[in-house]
Scaffold this motif. Structure first.
Motif, PDB file in Angstrom:
ATOM      1  N   MET A   1      68.569  12.876  56.544  1.00  0.00           N
ATOM      2  CA  MET A   1      67.023  12.807  56.097  1.00  0.00           C
ATOM      3  C   MET A   1      67.001  12.521  54.583  1.00  0.00           C
ATOM      4  N   GLN A   2      66.410  11.724  54.099  1.00  0.00           N
ATOM      5  CA  GLN A   2      66.014  11.581  52.676  1.00  0.00           C
ATOM      6  C   GLN A   2      64.762  12.424  52.383  1.00  0.00           C
ATOM      7  N   PHE A   3      65.031  13.449  51.418  1.00  0.00           N
ATOM      8  CA  PHE A   3      63.985  14.189  50.837  1.00  0.00           C
ATOM      9  C   PHE A   3      63.437  13.576  49.666  1.00  0.00           C
ATOM     10  N   LYS A   4      62.311  13.992  49.127  1.00  0.00           N
ATOM     11  CA  LYS A   4      61.534  13.662  48.075  1.00  0.00           C
ATOM     12  C   LYS A   4      61.033  14.799  47.270  1.00  0.00           C
ATOM     13  N   GLN A   5      61.043  14.775  46.130  1.00  0.00           N
ATOM     14  CA  GLN A   5      60.630  15.665  45.144  1.00  0.00           C
ATOM     15  C   GLN A   5      58.978  16.182  45.507  1.00  0.00           C
ATOM     16  N   TYR A   6      58.892  17.312  45.617  1.00  0.00           N
ATOM     17  CA  TYR A   6      57.615  17.817  46.002  1.00  0.00           C
ATOM     18  C   TYR A   6      57.461  17.987  47.437  1.00  0.00           C
ATOM     19  N   ASP A   7      58.496  17.698  48.361  1.00  0.00           N
ATOM     20  CA  ASP A   7      58.386  17.790  49.755  1.00  0.00           C
ATOM     21  C   ASP A   7      58.427  19.369  50.202  1.00  0.00           C
ATOM     22  N   VAL A   8      57.811  19.838  51.063  1.00  0.00           N
ATOM     23  CA  VAL A   8      58.005  21.154  51.419  1.00  0.00           C
ATOM     24  C   VAL A   8      58.800  21.244  52.538  1.00  0.00           C
ATOM     25  N   VAL A   9      59.746  22.097  52.594  1.00  0.00           N
ATOM     26  CA  VAL A   9      60.936  22.450  53.476  1.00  0.00           C
ATOM     27  C   VAL A   9      60.883  23.741  53.834  1.00  0.00           C
ATOM     28  N   ARG A  10      61.517  23.862  55.098  1.00  0.00           N
ATOM     29  CA  ARG A  10      61.915  25.278  55.584  1.00  0.00           C
ATOM     30  C   ARG A  10      63.607  25.317  55.828  1.00  0.00           C
ATOM     31  N   ILE A  11      63.773  26.448  55.288  1.00  0.00           N
ATOM     32  CA  ILE A  11      65.554  26.946  55.421  1.00  0.00           C
ATOM     33  C   ILE A  11      65.960  27.186  56.892  1.00  0.00           C
ATOM     34  N   VAL A  12      66.499  26.354  57.513  1.00  0.00           N
ATOM     35  CA  VAL A  12      67.091  26.565  58.921  1.00  0.00           C
ATOM     36  C   VAL A  12      68.038  27.434  58.973  1.00  0.00           C
ATOM     37  N   GLU A  13      69.130  27.178  57.763  1.00  0.00           N
ATOM     38  CA  GLU A  13      70.525  27.765  57.819  1.00  0.00           C
ATOM     39  C   GLU A  13      70.993  27.744  56.610  1.00  0.00           C
ATOM     40  N   LEU A  14      71.499  29.001  56.140  1.00  0.00           N
ATOM     41  CA  LEU A  14      72.205  28.825  54.926  1.00  0.00           C
ATOM     42  C   LEU A  14      73.817  28.733  55.354  1.00  0.00           C
ATOM     43  N   LEU A  15      74.591  27.622  54.930  1.00  0.00           N
ATOM     44  CA  LEU A  15      75.889  27.135  55.274  1.00  0.00           C
ATOM     45  C   LEU A  15      76.799  27.848  54.728  1.00  0.00           C
ATOM     46  N   SER A  16      76.224  28.200  53.347  1.00  0.00           N
ATOM     47  CA  SER A  16      77.460  28.991  52.425  1.00  0.00           C
ATOM     48  C   SER A  16      76.682  30.146  51.834  1.00  0.00           C
ATOM     49  N   PRO A  17      77.381  31.195  51.338  1.00  0.00           N
ATOM     50  CA  PRO A  17      76.654  32.406  50.827  1.00  0.00           C
ATOM     51  C   PRO A  17      75.963  31.779  49.623  1.00  0.00           C
ATOM     52  N   VAL A  18      74.809  32.210  49.231  1.00  0.00           N
ATOM     53  CA  VAL A  18      73.984  31.854  48.242  1.00  0.00           C
ATOM     54  C   VAL A  18      74.839  32.883  46.848  1.00  0.00           C
ATOM     55  N   LYS A  19      75.031  32.036  45.804  1.00  0.00           N
ATOM     56  CA  LYS A  19      75.771  32.755  44.707  1.00  0.00           C
ATOM     57  C   LYS A  19      74.520  33.647  43.951  1.00  0.00           C
ATOM     58  N   GLU A  20      74.816  34.556  43.534  1.00  0.00           N
ATOM     59  CA  GLU A  20      73.792  35.476  42.855  1.00  0.00           C
ATOM     60  C   GLU A  20      73.394  34.976  41.502  1.00  0.00           C
ATOM     61  N   VAL A  21      72.219  34.409  41.522  1.00  0.00           N
ATOM     62  CA  VAL A  21      71.618  34.051  40.242  1.00  0.00           C
ATOM     63  C   VAL A  21      70.571  35.133  39.708  1.00  0.00           C
ATOM     64  N   ILE A  41      65.302  17.049  42.399  1.00  0.00           N
ATOM     65  CA  ILE A  41      66.486  16.631  42.913  1.00  0.00           C
ATOM     66  C   ILE A  41      67.512  15.853  42.050  1.00  0.00           C
ATOM     67  N   TYR A  42      68.497  16.414  42.024  1.00  0.00           N
ATOM     68  CA  TYR A  42      69.713  15.985  41.118  1.00  0.00           C
ATOM     69  C   TYR A  42      70.512  14.879  41.669  1.00  0.00           C
ATOM     70  N   THR A  43      70.760  13.743  40.946  1.00  0.00           N
ATOM     71  CA  THR A  43      71.724  12.879  41.555  1.00  0.00           C
ATOM     72  C   THR A  43      72.904  12.098  40.761  1.00  0.00           C
ATOM     73  N   ASN A  44      72.773  12.938  39.369  1.00  0.00           N
ATOM     74  CA  ASN A  44      73.957  12.550  38.453  1.00  0.00           C
ATOM     75  C   ASN A  44      75.262  13.484  38.898  1.00  0.00           C
ATOM     76  N   HIS A  45      76.297  13.042  39.256  1.00  0.00           N
ATOM     77  CA  HIS A  45      77.522  13.437  39.686  1.00  0.00           C
ATOM     78  C   HIS A  45      77.439  13.994  41.103  1.00  0.00           C
ATOM     79  N   TYR A  46      76.423  14.661  41.390  1.00  0.00           N
ATOM     80  CA  TYR A  46      76.195  15.067  43.058  1.00  0.00           C
ATOM     81  C   TYR A  46      75.073  15.186  43.326  1.00  0.00           C
ATOM     82  N   LEU A  47      74.518  15.216  44.418  1.00  0.00           N
ATOM     83  CA  LEU A  47      73.367  15.340  45.283  1.00  0.00           C
ATOM     84  C   LEU A  47      73.065  17.017  45.147  1.00  0.00           C
TER      85      LEU A  47
END
Length: 76
Positions: A1-21, A41-47
């Motif tokens: 699915m293609q998401f757009k800036q300012y879309d409201v989303v729900r986290i269904v699942e964390l597939l990797s541990p969140v790095k502590e920021v 949304i970042y598109t330079n070098h990676y999404l």
């Protein structure tokens, strides 16, 4: 699915541990079930998606950038 800036989303699942920021924007870590807004949304070098989750008073709970492979989100 293609998401757009300012879309409201729900986290269904964390597939990797969140790095502590550590920053003034992170009161707690992201969790499945959290509702967030895609603020960038970042598109330079990676999404990547920068997501912000706020409480009912509008205070930021966390502001984290995810690679699509790190998170499963659904559009609300």
């Amino acid at each position: 699915m293609q998401f757009k800036q300012y879309d409201v989303v729900r986290i269904v699942e964390l597939l990797s541990p969140v790095k502590e920021v550590k920053s003034e924007f992170n009161v707690r870590a992201p969790e499945p079930g959290d509702i967030a807004t895609i603020v960038e949304i970042y598109t330079n070098h990676y999404l990547g998606y920068e997501l912000e989750c706020c409480d009912s008073a509008g205070n930021t709970q966390w502001l984290v950038t995810f690679n699509p492979s790190d998170i499963n989100i659904e559009l609300l």
